[in-house]
Design an enzyme around this catalytic site. Structure first.
Site, PDB file in Angstrom:
ATOM      1  N   ASP A 171     -39.540 -41.201 -46.299  1.00 37.55           N
ATOM      2  CA  ASP A 171     -40.909 -41.376 -45.832  1.00 37.55           C
ATOM      3  C   ASP A 171     -41.119 -42.838 -45.469  1.00 37.55           C
ATOM      4  O   ASP A 171     -40.479 -43.727 -46.049  1.00 37.55           O
ATOM      5  CB  ASP A 171     -41.914 -40.957 -46.915  1.00 37.55           C
ATOM      6  CG  ASP A 171     -43.287 -40.655 -46.333  1.00 37.55           C
ATOM      7  OD1 ASP A 171     -43.604 -39.471 -46.142  1.00 37.55           O
ATOM      8  OD2 ASP A 171     -44.035 -41.616 -46.065  1.00 37.55           O
ATOM      9  N   ALA A 237     -43.224 -28.045 -38.973  1.00 39.10           N
ATOM     10  CA  ALA A 237     -44.162 -29.111 -38.621  1.00 39.10           C
ATOM     11  C   ALA A 237     -44.540 -29.065 -37.149  1.00 39.10           C
ATOM     12  O   ALA A 237     -45.590 -28.535 -36.778  1.00 39.10           O
ATOM     13  CB  ALA A 237     -43.566 -30.468 -38.995  1.00 39.10           C
ATOM     14  N   ARG A 238     -43.680 -29.602 -36.283  1.00 37.85           N
ATOM     15  CA  ARG A 238     -43.909 -29.600 -34.847  1.00 37.85           C
ATOM     16  C   ARG A 238     -42.573 -29.426 -34.137  1.00 37.85           C
ATOM     17  O   ARG A 238     -41.587 -30.072 -34.492  1.00 37.85           O
ATOM     18  CB  ARG A 238     -44.576 -30.910 -34.381  1.00 37.85           C
ATOM     19  CG  ARG A 238     -46.054 -31.019 -34.709  1.00 37.85           C
ATOM     20  CD  ARG A 238     -46.881 -30.025 -33.916  1.00 37.85           C
ATOM     21  NE  ARG A 238     -48.321 -30.213 -34.071  1.00 37.85           N
ATOM     22  CZ  ARG A 238     -49.085 -29.567 -34.923  1.00 37.85           C
ATOM     23  NH1 ARG A 238     -48.534 -28.676 -35.758  1.00 37.85           N
ATOM     24  NH2 ARG A 238     -50.392 -29.771 -34.970  1.00 37.85           N
ATOM     25  N   ASP A 262     -40.501 -22.328 -37.330  1.00 36.99           N
ATOM     26  CA  ASP A 262     -41.843 -21.776 -37.157  1.00 36.99           C
ATOM     27  C   ASP A 262     -42.545 -22.402 -35.960  1.00 36.99           C
ATOM     28  O   ASP A 262     -43.548 -21.878 -35.493  1.00 36.99           O
ATOM     29  CB  ASP A 262     -42.673 -22.028 -38.418  1.00 36.99           C
ATOM     30  CG  ASP A 262     -44.085 -21.481 -38.297  1.00 36.99           C
ATOM     31  OD1 ASP A 262     -44.220 -20.246 -38.155  1.00 36.99           O
ATOM     32  OD2 ASP A 262     -45.049 -22.277 -38.326  1.00 36.99           O
ATOM     33  N   GLU A 267     -44.601 -23.416 -26.659  1.00 32.15           N
ATOM     34  CA  GLU A 267     -45.145 -22.274 -27.392  1.00 32.15           C
ATOM     35  C   GLU A 267     -46.076 -21.454 -26.509  1.00 32.15           C
ATOM     36  O   GLU A 267     -46.907 -22.043 -25.797  1.00 32.15           O
ATOM     37  CB  GLU A 267     -45.878 -22.755 -28.645  1.00 32.15           C
ATOM     38  CG  GLU A 267     -44.939 -23.379 -29.658  1.00 32.15           C
ATOM     39  CD  GLU A 267     -45.620 -23.795 -30.950  1.00 32.15           C
ATOM     40  OE1 GLU A 267     -44.905 -24.066 -31.927  1.00 32.15           O
ATOM     41  OE2 GLU A 267     -46.869 -23.867 -30.978  1.00 32.15           O
ATOM     42  N   HIS A 286     -45.303 -19.749 -35.367  1.00 36.02           N
ATOM     43  CA  HIS A 286     -46.251 -20.804 -35.730  1.00 36.02           C
ATOM     44  C   HIS A 286     -47.303 -20.274 -36.712  1.00 36.02           C
ATOM     45  O   HIS A 286     -48.509 -20.442 -36.519  1.00 36.02           O
ATOM     46  CB  HIS A 286     -46.930 -21.391 -34.492  1.00 36.02           C
ATOM     47  CG  HIS A 286     -47.456 -22.786 -34.701  1.00 36.02           C
ATOM     48  ND1 HIS A 286     -47.380 -23.773 -33.751  1.00 36.02           N
ATOM     49  CD2 HIS A 286     -48.057 -23.364 -35.766  1.00 36.02           C
ATOM     50  CE1 HIS A 286     -47.915 -24.887 -34.199  1.00 36.02           C
ATOM     51  NE2 HIS A 286     -48.343 -24.661 -35.442  1.00 36.02           N
ATOM     52  N   ILE A 287     -46.822 -19.675 -37.794  1.00 35.49           N
ATOM     53  CA  ILE A 287     -47.752 -19.107 -38.787  1.00 35.49           C
ATOM     54  C   ILE A 287     -47.595 -19.765 -40.158  1.00 35.49           C
ATOM     55  O   ILE A 287     -48.219 -19.312 -41.123  1.00 35.49           O
ATOM     56  CB  ILE A 287     -47.568 -17.578 -38.913  1.00 35.49           C
ATOM     57  CG1 ILE A 287     -46.105 -17.176 -39.112  1.00 35.49           C
ATOM     58  CG2 ILE A 287     -48.122 -16.879 -37.688  1.00 35.49           C
ATOM     59  CD1 ILE A 287     -45.589 -17.244 -40.512  1.00 35.49           C
TER      60      ILE A 287
END
Length: 321
Positions: A171, A237-238, A262, A267, A286-287
């Site tokens: 991080d 995440a993305r 996901d 998309e 994307h759920i």
């Protein structure tokens, strides 16, 4: 006066939870695309934007009486003309990661388990009446590298640790991550400069980052080449965090062990692509954060900010500074 901008892609529960959270304390109206825009924005003191995906520059300009533009979501990459939005006189706030962190972590943990247990392959064997195969793996002592040790990364670490996984975290905000390090006890906790080294030893890599110019294609062909051929990439995440072309090539050629996805660069993703037919690629549409718990928590956070504006207080979770 509160104006809610709903999004048709989401179920009515998101709207119902917001209405319930705000209650009768305020004058709440639901934006109607069939009616003139200007008259609906007139006098609105708070605008609640579903996911940040509904608002437009025309709407921003129409909200001239607002004190707050509340985004009912975390990431700002979906917000139309975000830089322009931040120049307006009203405050801009989101509902940050802690409100969807449990949902994201559970989905990431599901992907890890499904990949380790080779669920798709096992399902195909069941259909073929083939018993006792495949030979699956266990998570005990497997190395999980969590890239982005914010709320969802921390929740994933808590769950993965209960399976005996070895947690290594990365991080940019080491001072924040250190506050919870004693509780979660990752094997290592480093900055972005440690990413290449940690990827080389990872069995699973899970991404928990915002998408911006610094993080786009963080996982590219060079970094994939550093990974074990058995390593699996998890992304809740993305989609833009990963170079799709490089990852697809690695999966199709066996250079990567698998993926749990996901989110996607485009998309909805094209489900007919060969890579998505592989038994070691698990996909969901994307759920990861789309749960009843996320809906209730985000609605409560937005309602608290409405109360704060009504009381003349500073809203929480501002993103315009």
């Amino acid at each position: 006066k509160v104006l809610f901008l709903p999004m048709s892609a989401f179920t009515t529960q998101w709207q119902d939870d917001l209405v319930a959270a705000i209650g009768d304390r305020h004058d709440l109206a639901i934006y109607d695309e069939s009616r003139p825009l200007a008259e609906q924005f007139t006098g609105a003191e708070v605008v609640v934007d579903m996911g940040g995906s509904v608002g437009t520059r025309l709407m921003y300009d129409a909200a001239d009486n607002a004190g707050l533009w509340q985004i009912l979501g975390t990431g700002l990459d979906h917000v139309d003309d975000i830089d322009y939005l931040k120049t307006k006189a009203f405050a801009v706030a989101n509902t940050p990661g802690q409100f969807s962190s449990v949902a994201l972590a559970e989905c990431a943990m599901m992907f890890i388990l499904m990949l380790a247990r080779r669920v798709d392959e096992a399902g195909a064997n069941f259909e073929s009446s083939l018993m006792y195969e495949p030979l699956a793996d266990e998570l005990e002592r497997k190395v999980l590298v969590i890239v982005g040790f914010g709320a969802s990364g921390q929740e994933l670490a808590r769950r993965a640790r209960s399976f005996g996984m070895r947690i290594r975290a990365i991080d940019v905000r080491l001072e924040i991550a250190n506050e919870i390090a004693d509780e979660i006890r990752p094997e290592s906790l480093g900055g972005p400069d440690t990413l290449d080294r940690e990827l080389a030893g990872a069995d699973f890599i899970s991404l928990h980052l915002h998408l911006n110019d610094q993080t786009r294609h963080l996982i590219d062909a060079r970094r994939i080449a550093l990974m074990k051929s058995t390593a699996c990439v998890i992304n809740v995440a993305r989609g833009g965090l990963v170079d799709d072309a490089a990852m697809h090539q690695a999966l199709l050629t066996g250079r990567l062990g698998g993926a749990g996805l996901d989110v996607f660069s485009q998309e909805p993703a094209d489900p007919t692509l060969p890579v998505y037919q592989l038994s070691n690629v698990i996909t969901t549409p994307h759920i990861a954060g789309v749960t009843s718990g996320t809906s209730r928590r985000r609605a409560a956070a937005a309602a608290e900010n409405v109360d704060r504006i009504a009381s003349g207080l500073e809203p929480l979770f501002r993103v315009d500074r």
